[in-house]
Design an enzyme around this catalytic site. Structure first.
Site, PDB file in Angstrom:
ATOM      1  N   LYS A 244       0.810  -1.222   0.000  1.00 32.13           N
ATOM      2  CA  LYS A 244       0.000   0.000   0.000  1.00 32.13           C
ATOM      3  C   LYS A 244       0.842   1.271   0.000  1.00 32.13           C
ATOM      4  O   LYS A 244       0.507   2.234  -0.690  1.00 32.13           O
ATOM      5  CB  LYS A 244      -0.964  -0.004   1.193  1.00 32.13           C
TER       6      LYS A 244
ATOM      7  N   ASP B  74     -10.139   2.632   2.260  1.00 28.22           N
ATOM      8  CA  ASP B  74     -10.243   1.885   3.510  1.00 28.22           C
ATOM      9  C   ASP B  74     -11.051   2.646   4.556  1.00 28.22           C
ATOM     10  O   ASP B  74     -11.862   2.059   5.278  1.00 28.22           O
ATOM     11  CB  ASP B  74      -8.848   1.578   4.060  1.00 28.22           C
TER      12      ASP B  74
END
Length: 284
Positions: A71, A108
């Site tokens: 990420k 997220d």
């Protein structure tokens, strides 16, 4: 599902990625919506991850969801990034534009808040402080999203205080940090406690904490979804707290990714949670 010369290809990249439920979720939505698309899983080595992204520039794939451990590298590789990706310090969504550039986003936090709306609909995130356990990438993204949603204070609890302090500096806003020994103090008068560590994940040690000091009516969430009902959530439920599981967050973050890849919101005619639960049960 038929693959054609016009099929839009998207996917998820991680290492490992074989356990991911994202292909199941996205392909179920693709089929239900009648989209000419397919969603695949990719598992490059850390060395080859940047090369993979460069090779996909120009639209070989429409985009990728990004999971551990890539990420932060995904954000670094992008040509442009959303504000929420920059605040999270990571990207879980990359879109490959036709001009050869890469756009990064982080959904997220959106998934986190959606999970609360689904499983703790009476929660007012703006009412009281929120506790986040852990100080990794998942924790930083959660802290940023909670502040953006109006949390009056976010309290990070971590064994290494310096890592929590680094998140507080990077994100800004009303963030306080606590060592693990200060957990009870952090929980006092809080409305939410979130496990953003990997403890409790299948194959790892359970997250053993006490909920002493946590106010009645609080919500306890675990980002882990393998197993779905972690020992952390089971203990919280036995003490009367509302619980929110990591599968809800996974589905919540997937929905905006699907729209970015395929240009439409996911269809509601398919129950992807039911499909995911069946897959988790089959894997036991």
């Amino acid at each position: 599902m038929r693959i054609s010369g016009t099929t839009t290809v998207a996917g998820v990249v991680g290492a490992p990625v074989r356990h991911s439920l994202s292909p199941l979720i996205h392909n179920a939505w693709i089929e239900a919506a009648g989209v000419d698309g397919v969603y695949v899983a990719l598992a490059p080595t850390a060395e080859h991850f940047p090369k993979l992204l460069d090779g996909l520039r120009g639209g070989a794939l429409r985009g990728l969801n990004v999971t551990l451990p890539f990420k932060e590298a995904a954000l670094a590789a992008a040509d442009r990034a959303s504000e929420r990706a920059r605040r999270a310090g990571a990207a879980n969504l990359l879109v490959f534009e036709s001009d050869g550039t890469i756009s990064a986003d982080n959904t997220d936090g959106e998934g986190l808040l959606w999970a609360f709306s689904e499983q703790a609909p009476n929660l007012d995130i703006t009412a009281r402080p929120v506790v986040v356990l852990g100080a990794g990438g998942a924790a930083r993204g959660a802290v940023a999203a909670l502040l953006d949603a109006g949390a009056p204070e976010v309290r990070i609890v971590n064994r290494t205080l310096a890592r929590a302090e680094a998140i507080a500096r990077a994100v800004g806003g009303p963030v306080t940090v606590h060592e693990w020994g200060g957990l009870r103090e952090a929980m006092t008068a809080s409305s939410v406690v979130i496990n953003a560590t990997s403890l409790g994940l299948a194959g790892k040690d359970p997250l053993a904490v006490s909920f002493d000091g946590l106010q009645a009516g609080a919500v306890v969430m675990d980002m882990v979804y393998r197993p779905l009902r972690t020992a952390f959530l089971a203990r919280a439920a036995s003490e009367g707290f509302t619980t929110v599981d990591g599968l809800a967050m996974l589905i919540g973050q997937a929905a905006p990714s699907f729209k970015a890849f395929f240009g439409q919101t996911p269809p509601t005619s398919v129950d992807v949670r039911r499909l995911a639960l069946a897959a988790l049960e089959a894997a036991l």
